[in-house]
Design an enzyme around this catalytic site. Structure first.
Site, PDB file in Angstrom:
ATOM      1  N   MET A 135       0.841  -1.198   0.000  1.00 10.62           N
ATOM      2  CA  MET A 135       0.000   0.000   0.000  1.00 10.62           C
ATOM      3  C   MET A 135       0.879   1.252   0.000  1.00 10.62           C
ATOM      4  O   MET A 135       2.071   1.183   0.216  1.00 10.62           O
ATOM      5  CB  MET A 135      -0.920   0.010   1.226  1.00 10.62           C
ATOM      6  CG  MET A 135      -1.863  -1.165   1.280  1.00 10.62           C
ATOM      7  SD  MET A 135      -3.181  -1.083   0.046  1.00 10.62           S
ATOM      8  CE  MET A 135      -4.286   0.093   0.813  1.00 10.62           C
ATOM      9  N   CYS A 136       0.267   2.362  -0.215  1.00 12.88           N
ATOM     10  CA  CYS A 136       0.998   3.606  -0.340  1.00 12.88           C
ATOM     11  C   CYS A 136       0.308   4.650   0.523  1.00 12.88           C
ATOM     12  O   CYS A 136      -0.679   4.366   1.187  1.00 12.88           O
ATOM     13  CB  CYS A 136       0.998   4.070  -1.790  1.00 12.88           C
ATOM     14  SG  CYS A 136       1.391   2.748  -2.956  1.00 12.88           S
ATOM     15  N   GLU A 137       0.852   5.841   0.523  1.00 18.61           N
ATOM     16  CA  GLU A 137       0.167   6.932   1.225  1.00 18.61           C
ATOM     17  C   GLU A 137       0.002   8.099   0.267  1.00 18.61           C
ATOM     18  O   GLU A 137       0.906   8.446  -0.488  1.00 18.61           O
ATOM     19  CB  GLU A 137       0.953   7.371   2.469  1.00 18.61           C
ATOM     20  CG  GLU A 137       1.078   6.247   3.479  1.00 18.61           C
ATOM     21  CD  GLU A 137       0.657   6.606   4.903  1.00 18.61           C
ATOM     22  OE1 GLU A 137       0.129   7.726   5.135  1.00 18.61           O
ATOM     23  OE2 GLU A 137       0.851   5.768   5.787  1.00 18.61           O
ATOM     24  N   ILE A 174       3.654   8.555  -1.544  1.00 19.44           N
ATOM     25  CA  ILE A 174       4.833   7.731  -1.252  1.00 19.44           C
ATOM     26  C   ILE A 174       4.425   6.283  -1.473  1.00 19.44           C
ATOM     27  O   ILE A 174       3.299   5.885  -1.192  1.00 19.44           O
ATOM     28  CB  ILE A 174       5.436   7.951   0.152  1.00 19.44           C
ATOM     29  CG1 ILE A 174       4.399   7.814   1.245  1.00 19.44           C
ATOM     30  CG2 ILE A 174       6.123   9.304   0.224  1.00 19.44           C
ATOM     31  CD1 ILE A 174       5.007   7.917   2.638  1.00 19.44           C
ATOM     32  N   ASN A 229      -3.659   4.936  -4.326  1.00 21.15           N
ATOM     33  CA  ASN A 229      -3.286   4.032  -3.239  1.00 21.15           C
ATOM     34  C   ASN A 229      -4.198   2.820  -3.335  1.00 21.15           C
ATOM     35  O   ASN A 229      -5.419   2.965  -3.439  1.00 21.15           O
ATOM     36  CB  ASN A 229      -3.454   4.775  -1.895  1.00 21.15           C
ATOM     37  CG  ASN A 229      -3.745   3.845  -0.728  1.00 21.15           C
ATOM     38  OD1 ASN A 229      -4.881   3.498  -0.482  1.00 21.15           O
ATOM     39  ND2 ASN A 229      -2.717   3.440  -0.043  1.00 21.15           N
TER      40      ASN A 229
END
Lengths: 267, 267
Positions: free
Chosen positions: B1-3, B78, B108
Site C-alpha cells: 500500500m501507499c500513502e 509515497i 493508493n
C-alpha cells in the site's frame, strides 16, 4: 532567444559541469532571465526541474548543479521570453507521451503564422509558439505512425521535414528526446561535441571552472553534449548547418540528415 | 500500500509541514520505501519532484521540505510497490494533458483484472495498475466529453462512477487534480481536514514538530489537506466512507457524492 542544452551518453552521466555553465547565462553572463528547465531520463522514466525564475537565482537550479543526477539523455533550456508570458506553463522543456514513451522537447527561436498548425487532440497548455509546434510535431507523428515502427529511419526523415516546415515560419532550433534517442534540428544556432577516450581537460566559458574528464570517466564512456553556443574552450565543437538534423543514441550519431544544395539555397 | 497527500487552498500555500510528516512514512515511521513524488500547480503550470528512492533518504525530498513552494493545488504520494518494479516511470504522481490542462493523479491500493481496461491512444509508460487505471479514466473522459463542459457536474459524476468501476477491481483510493479542482475518491482509507480561521496549533504524528497556523496564515485562508491517514493530532480529520467522492476548489467542497445504501451494500 533562448539557450538549449542536451546530452546523450552510453553510461549514466551527470551534466553538472555543462549545466553550471548554462545557468550562468540565465541572467548573469546571458540575458535569459525568464525561466529554465531540465529533464533527466532514467530508462523510460524522466524527471523535470523547472522554474519560471532566472536560473542564476534559483534554489532549484542550485540543487541540480550540486546533486549529480546521472542520466543517459538530458534536455535543458533557459528562456528569454518572446511568445507567451513568464510562467511555469510556458517554461521548457515540454513533455508528452507518444508510443508509450515520454517525449521531451525544447525550442530556441521564434515562429510566425503558427496558430493554424493542427495539433489533433494534443492541446497546448501554455501560450508559446514552441509548445504549439511541439504538439503539432507529435500529432503529425501520431497520424503518420500510429504505432512505433521497428525501423525508425522514416520517423527521423519525417522529423527532419517537420523541422523544415517550422523553420520556414521563423527560427527553429530544437532538441527532442524519448530517453533513448536525442534529436537535434538546427535552424541557425546549434553546436555539438562528443567526448570519448582519451579524455582531457575542459574550461567553462561562462564560469571559472575546469574539469578533468580523465578523472570523471572510464575509457569506454561516450558523451555527446549539444548546446546553442559552445560551453567550453579548447574543445572541437561542431557547428551545425542550417537545416541539419542529427540523431544521437548512447552518445553516437545514428542518423544524420545530409544538407543538399537545394536546402542550403532555400535560406 | 501507499500513502496519499493532497492539498487545495484559496491562496498559494506551502505544504512543507504536511510533507514533512508524510516523508517520515517513506521508510522511517512507515514502510513505504519504494519512491515518492509531489506535484505542485502554479496556475495552469505544474512541477513535479520524484524519486524512486525512499523519501526519508532523498536529497530532493530535503529540498522540497526546506523550500516553501506555494501552490493552490498539490498531489503527493509515497510508494510501497506492489504492481510494477521500483523505478522512476512507476513513481506517482502521473501527469497527462486533457482539455488543455495538466491532470495529475496518484493512487493508493491494488487492482486485479485491470489489463483489459481500454486506454485509447493514451499508452501507459510504466507497468503499474495505477497508471493503467489513470490512462483509462482520462481516455473515458475524453470519449464522453471531447471538450471540457462549462458545467463540470456531469464530469464529477462520471469520475465517481469510474472510481466505483475501479474499486470493484480491488482497492482504489485516488487523488486527481487539474490545478483548479482537487478530487478525492475513497475505497477504504482517505481522510481530509479543512483549516480556516480561527487557526490553532497542530502537532505532527510522525515527527516531533508543532506549527501555529495563526502565525502562518491570514484570516481569509482556507486550506484543505487530504491524506491516507491523519497527519496531525488534535484536529478534526474527516474519515471518508467507502465510495465517497469529494471535489475541492480553493479549499472548499464544490461537489460531493452522496453514499446511498446500495453503494454501501456493494461492499
Amino acid at each position: 532567444m533562448c539557450e538549449l542544452l542536451g546530452m546523450s551518453a552510453n553510461v549514466p552521466t551527470d551534466i553538472c559541469f555543462s549545466f553550471t555553465g548554462l545557468v550562468k547565462r540565465g541572467g548573469e553572463t546571458g540575458p535569459h532571465r525568464d525561466g529554465w528547465g531540465i529533464t533527466f531520463y532514467e530508462g523510460k522514466g524522466c524527471r523535470s526541474f523547472k522554474d519560471p525564475r532566472p536560473s542564476c537565482e534559483s534554489e532549484i537550479a542550485e540543487l541540480v548543479k550540486a546533486y549529480p543526477i546521472k542520466s543517459e539523455a538530458v534536455i535543458s533550456h533557459i528562456r528569454q521570453a518572446n511568445r507567451g508570458g513568464v510562467s511555469l506553463e510556458n517554461t521548457h522543456p515540454f513533455t508528452r507521451e507518444l508510443w508509450g514513451r515520454h517525449w521531451t522537447y525544447a525550442h530556441n527561436g521564434q515562429l510566425s503564422d503558427y496558430h493554424d498548425l493542427p495539433t489533433g487532440d494534443l492541446l497546448p497548455i501554455g501560450e508559446t509558439d514552441s509548445e504549439k509546434a511541439f504538439c503539432w510535431i507529435l500529432a503529425q507523428l501520431k497520424q503518420h505512425f500510429p504505432t512505433k515502427p521497428s525501423d525508425l529511419t522514416p520517423v527521423f526523415e519525417f522529423l527532419a521535414q517537420s523541422g523544415d516546415t517550422l523553420r520556414a515560419k521563423g527560427v527553429f532550433n530544437m532538441l527532442l528526446s524519448d530517453g533513448e534517442y536525442v534529436l537535434a534540428y538546427c535552424s541557425n544556432n546549434l553546436h555539438w561535441l562528443t567526448r570519448r577516450a582519451p579524455f582531457g581537460k575542459a574550461r567553462l566559458i561562462d564560469e571559472d571552472m575546469v574539469i578533468d574528464f580523465q578523472q570523471e570517466t572510464t575509457p569506454n564512456d561516450i558523451v555527446t553534449v549539444i548546446a546553442t553556443r559552445p560551453l567550453t574552450e579548447g574543445e572541437p565543437w561542431v557547428k551545425m548547418a542550417t537545416g541539419a538534423f542529427v540523431v544521437f543514441k548512447y552518445g553516437e550519431i545514428v542518423f544524420e540528415r545530409v544538407i543538399t544544395d537545394d536546402l542550403a539555397k532555400a535560406d
